[in-house]
Scaffold this active site. Sequence first.
Site, PDB file in Angstrom:
ATOM      1  N   CYS A  30      47.121  -2.323  56.242  1.00 42.28           N
ATOM      2  CA  CYS A  30      47.378  -3.181  57.392  1.00 42.28           C
ATOM      3  C   CYS A  30      46.533  -4.439  57.376  1.00 42.28           C
ATOM      4  CB  CYS A  30      47.137  -2.406  58.690  1.00 42.28           C
ATOM      5  SG  CYS A  30      45.528  -1.607  58.780  1.00 42.28           S
ATOM      6  N   GLU A  36      38.354   4.955  63.916  1.00 41.43           N
ATOM      7  CA  GLU A  36      38.329   3.486  63.858  1.00 41.43           C
ATOM      8  C   GLU A  36      38.137   2.898  65.255  1.00 41.43           C
ATOM      9  OE1 GLU A  36      41.412   2.969  60.116  1.00 41.43           O
ATOM     10  OE2 GLU A  36      42.239   2.935  62.136  1.00 41.43           O
TER      11      GLU A  36
END
Length: 659
Positions: free
Chosen positions: A414, A323
Amino acid sequence: MKKRLLIALSFYCGIAYAQTKDYPIKPVSFTNVKLNDKFWTSRIETNRTVTIPASFARCENTGRVKNFEMAAARSGKFCTKFPFDDTDIYKTIEGASYSMAVHPDTKLDAYVDSLITIVGKAQEPDGYLYTARTIDPLHPHAWSGPERWVKENELSHELYNSGHMFEAAAAHYLATNKRNFLDIALKNADLLIKTFGPGKRHVAPGHEIVEMGLVRLYRITGKKEYLDLAKFFIDERGHRTYDKTSTDEWKNGMYWQDNEPVIAQEDAEGHAVRAMYLYSGMADVAALTGDKEYIAAIDKIWNNMVGKKIYVQGGIGAVPGGERFGADYELPNTTAYNETCAAIGDVFWNQRMFLLHGESKYIDVMEKVLYNGLISGVGLDGKTFFYTNAMQVTNGVTHHELEPERSGWFECSCCPTNMARFLPSLSGYMYAQKDNNVFVNLFIAGTANMEIGNKKVSIVQSNNYPWNGALSFAVTPETPTNFAMHIRIPGWARVEAIPSDLYAFQNKSAAKISLKLNGKAVAYKVENGYAVINRQWKKGDNIQLNLPMEVKKVIANKALVDDKGKTALQRGPIIYCAEWKDNGGTVSNLAIPANAAFKPVTEPNLLNGITVLKGEILSKTKGEAAKKVELTAIPYYSWANRGKGEMTVWFPEVNAATK
């Protein structure tokens, strides 16, 4: 009244205790700005009525609340996947607190208090709060390590959990003036002070945000140890032994922004969300301590990101594996990652960079992110989300972990809860002040109330932005008052696609911007991207700014190999894409002639009301001659709200004579 004003100011920069140093520019708190905006008010209301309740419900039915209940009982087995799942409750409480600050809700208030009670019971006597260990200390989560903190520099997320708790507790206290959550947070923060620092345990937090959270607590309490610890954590980076010869970002430390001391870092690197929280924390600490080396470092990093590592719609973190940011100019479309949390973090960072420097380029980037790569992360229904934000979907399939359609929740969730906490405070990014200077940064309809030279002043924005560039600002001081209005002239209106050479508009001729005061042309100067009008203002004064919204073709720097020979479309701050639904079921066969022209068309009943772009382009199917078709392009943020199918942001550009 004085106490309420103090609390309002404390929401972002905080003036609960006078600081000797701080950001030279102060944002006007979102509690002082009441919105009346077609584009944003509906989103914030959907967040209040749909996203926040859905997030709380999913925290309950996925076991996140149960983890706290088991921790309180010191019995059971951690029942979700990640040790940072605690933060989904914290982030939703934060969003609910911001929402209640401007929209009181007794039922929500009581529910939040009930959750805080559960959280408090899970806290250990010395302040430690981490359900992944407390439930069963002899068999903690696999990422947690056998003892407290031993895996903090990697994947335990103990300090990450604390950071989000600090942010949420600060928001709750400032919204409600209740100390129930704040006291839990302060007890945990005091444990961190006892545990970490010179002569104590040393660690560079594996996932940053505790630094930002500690600054929030410092602003509320004035306890300098919190600020000192935030700086200590930042300064710990770059001192751990890694294999510096390795190209593996986990092994050489780049993934964690830990390969070298922060003041030596020059590139945006590693996990993109971690990076945004680190750079935001550095800005906070630099503002409060005057650390010029921090500022020099984040200036260089910002230039690297905006010049070489950001997508045309504001997305960052190109590489799915980790990421993370890739190398310079590594911005592939078919595998673009662009995590929603990274977009939110980018807004946090750019706001802080503006507060440090007062330059409009930071707000230009922030606006690009807000209207494109950030709100694309939540569906128009408020309860479906993207974790990643694709740039291209072909045959209904993206690559690696990318999503071709929205999801209601994720195992690692998240992003939905981060969106829930961000949107309610959006209006706090609109205005800022420095002495007798007022900055108008975002064009969102509503009323702002502030004090300038101890005199009350209101500013009422009226517009239909981002669809129309006709902007009105009614300036109403309680008595005639001298101050300077700094109104941002967006980069897109100055023929600047982004404040770097990464993207550019094909047509570099600028349409004339009109600025009038009370219906007449007014002299003004331009400073740092702002039109500045300095005068004595009185009731009835009105500024009219017209920003012509031409459809612009965007081209990429030649170093972006995936975008070579391609064009993207932009109007105002909005980046457009083509989606299967409007273009015969496919878009991978479309190409834009070099001489193509596009016109905006208002579609009030499509995708909650949008302006689409229409124009004649070419469709080329394999084995067949190209044919003329009409393109319908929709705002990028609105894609994937009507099912799964092809989408693209970049179109091959062909000569008009191509057949």
